[in-house]
Design a protein around this motif. Sequence first.
Motif, PDB file in Angstrom:
ATOM      1  N   SER A 120      40.515  22.757  23.438  1.00  0.00           N
ATOM      2  CA  SER A 120      39.451  21.844  23.862  1.00  0.00           C
ATOM      3  C   SER A 120      39.015  20.961  22.700  1.00  0.00           C
ATOM      4  O   SER A 120      38.874  21.430  21.561  1.00  0.00           O
ATOM      5  CB  SER A 120      38.258  22.643  24.390  1.00  0.00           C
TER       6      SER A 120
ATOM      7  N   THR B 112      28.378  20.875  23.552  1.00  0.00           N
ATOM      8  CA  THR B 112      28.558  19.749  22.638  1.00  0.00           C
ATOM      9  C   THR B 112      29.090  18.504  23.322  1.00  0.00           C
ATOM     10  O   THR B 112      29.718  17.669  22.673  1.00  0.00           O
ATOM     11  CB  THR B 112      29.501  20.151  21.483  1.00  0.00           C
ATOM     12  N   ASP B 113      28.860  18.357  24.619  1.00  0.00           N
ATOM     13  CA  ASP B 113      29.298  17.161  25.328  1.00  0.00           C
ATOM     14  C   ASP B 113      28.088  16.270  25.562  1.00  0.00           C
ATOM     15  O   ASP B 113      27.165  16.649  26.297  1.00  0.00           O
ATOM     16  CB  ASP B 113      29.947  17.527  26.662  1.00  0.00           C
TER      17      ASP B 113
ATOM     18  N   TYR C  86      36.119  19.527  22.478  1.00  0.00           N
ATOM     19  CA  TYR C  86      34.666  19.540  22.331  1.00  0.00           C
ATOM     20  C   TYR C  86      34.196  20.531  21.270  1.00  0.00           C
ATOM     21  O   TYR C  86      33.189  20.328  20.626  1.00  0.00           O
ATOM     22  CB  TYR C  86      34.002  19.910  23.662  1.00  0.00           C
TER      23      TYR C  86
ATOM     24  N   THR D  54      37.527  11.687  24.606  1.00  0.00           N
ATOM     25  CA  THR D  54      36.270  12.422  24.721  1.00  0.00           C
ATOM     26  C   THR D  54      35.159  11.748  23.917  1.00  0.00           C
ATOM     27  O   THR D  54      33.979  11.951  24.206  1.00  0.00           O
ATOM     28  CB  THR D  54      36.432  13.868  24.238  1.00  0.00           C
TER      29      THR D  54
ATOM     30  N   CYS E 172      29.960  24.642  27.626  1.00  0.00           N
ATOM     31  CA  CYS E 172      30.148  23.642  26.569  1.00  0.00           C
ATOM     32  C   CYS E 172      28.786  23.079  26.191  1.00  0.00           C
ATOM     33  O   CYS E 172      28.088  22.514  27.039  1.00  0.00           O
ATOM     34  CB  CYS E 172      31.080  22.527  27.043  1.00  0.00           C
TER      35      CYS E 172
END
Length: 662
Positions: free
Chosen positions: A235, A428-429, A237, A272, A426
């Motif tokens: 990932s 940190t998005d 992220y 991202t 998650c």
Amino acid sequence: MERFLRDWRQDALNKAQYESAIFIGDKLLAMTRDDNDAFWLAQVHFAAGNYTRSHALLTKHNLIGSNSSCRYLAAHCLIRQNLFNDALALLGEHTPTHLFTANARRKTSRTGGRGGPGRGGLKAPERQRDQFSEEESSDRRHEAAMCYLRGLCYAKQNAFDRAKEAYKDALRIDVQCYEAFTQLVRNSLMSPDEEDEFMLSLDFNSVRAPNGGDDPDLKSEPGDYVHMLYQTQLSKYRNPRAFNTAIESLSTHYGLERNADILLARADMLYTQCRFKDALAITDSILEEDKYNFAAYPVHLACLYELGKTNVLFLIAHELADSRPDEPCTWLAVGIYYFATGKIAEARRYFSKASMMDANFGPAWIGFAHTFAAEGEHDQAVTAYSTAARLFTGTHLPQVFLGMQNHAMNNMTAAEEFLKTAYALCRTDPLLLNEMGVVLYHQDRLRDAAKFFREALRIADDTDSDPHAWLGARTNLAHAYRRMRLLDEALEEFDAVLRDGGKDPAVVCAKGLIYLDKGLPDEAVRLLHEALAVNPQDPIATELLNKALEESAAADVGVLMAQLSTGDHQEGDTGVDEGDGGVGGKADLDRFEAELNERKVAARVRMERRTTRGKLAADKGKGVARGNSTATAGSGRIGGRRGRYIVEEEEEEGMMELSDDG
């Protein structure tokens, strides 16, 4: 003669001359009656696509129960025939845990192996590992491969949790079983935190190069290399620093800077971060080298959608439909083109076709759900997003979209629950953090909302994300400050939005509302005229301008009345009567009211002229286009990357609050 026939069979197999290899292998088996020759003939049948004959040959010679390689080949034949229950019955549900527990017992520290006690010679566990025979190593690899096949069978039965554990077991037994690793990563079966924890549990020190000698550095290098390759697939992220370190090392020390997989991993990271132009440049270079590299198409198509390149989308979709109609990516491209051009029904049909061709094709499922969201069919969208969340349990994006749909239906409690689930996967998005802030804002939890908006902007800044993509989050933060009565901070954020994003009439209106709150109606009038010059038909700007003009006129009345009261006091000593027409008399009041009415009329005339000029310019195509207040959530890939604005009606609510206070 036997040696001659075996060499002939292998040479034919190497050249993909399967008929020759089958012909010679059959004669060799008739001569030798050897189990190895029977196994190799079954391998040739499998390579030629004769899965039924291969399985029948293994069964005829009673090879399936003889060793792991034959059982693996037989199960693989059954899976290729879509006989998943039979394959699972053959493989069994038992995982050989003794193999990866032995790995864990032998595991050494990846960071402490250099310069430590083991430098002068191999530790006892390493000597034991090196003493594995070739046959034992082959059995381990086949046992890992059978765990991978077991995972495929579970996935076909929609038992995704059991499939994930089977894939993990395959890697615990043989860390080089890339098929299992790619199933875990490509299908988003693990969350970013789970990926990190699992990577730490794997024994990369078990990877050995042939003829590595006694140097510990040479022995550990293959494991480091495999670890870095896997790190690029995780990932984007969770740990961008580790990703960048792995990319830099692979590019610098091993010459992989132009490798398609490394470039694609870099493009995925840029996507991202909402750096769509940079990501598109990389995917363009990948497809120039190999236009049928279908792994690159989801990111490539998503960037084209975000940048509005509908003509390029049309050309790609047309070419793929002509040349590769058997690929799910082909119909994904067609669906994204129709979605980008507003033909939602056609887009839904092709997204559905792509998902039916590959039930685990995540971008098709998300695109299918986006078509319902685009038409406001929230119930159907929730159902489609829920299916994606069930299929891809490790990604947070379906949960984010479920939260957005429930927010659109005003189900704030459900929206918050879905977003909390996404936040657990998650943290940190920026897209997720912005959505959480929007829901909290509409629940009047303004301090918590502002905290999430600030965190979204901080993470976007730390990852060098495109600032234009997060103007929505900054605008939302300014609205939260406005409602918290932190007017100066709100003005700073609105100024930053206008500086980076250009003249947005909604933002200019919000600034005008703040100046009304601060008791500066003249400055508000100026800003609202600017907003109407950009969008002459803006009803909120028009109503706010009327309000500002009334308050400006009332302020002028207050000033003059204060002057008149001071004049009354001064003239009262001289005995001037109010009816005499002197200072403070009725004639002065009448004259002031007439002057005030003239000012109001002049202001309205100026406003009407500006409105008319703006409308004429817009009719001629010369007006400034107004930016969208919301950003689409879809792109054909799992997840759109732009933050949403708080709905503009909040300004109207703020205006009504001001009216009540006034």
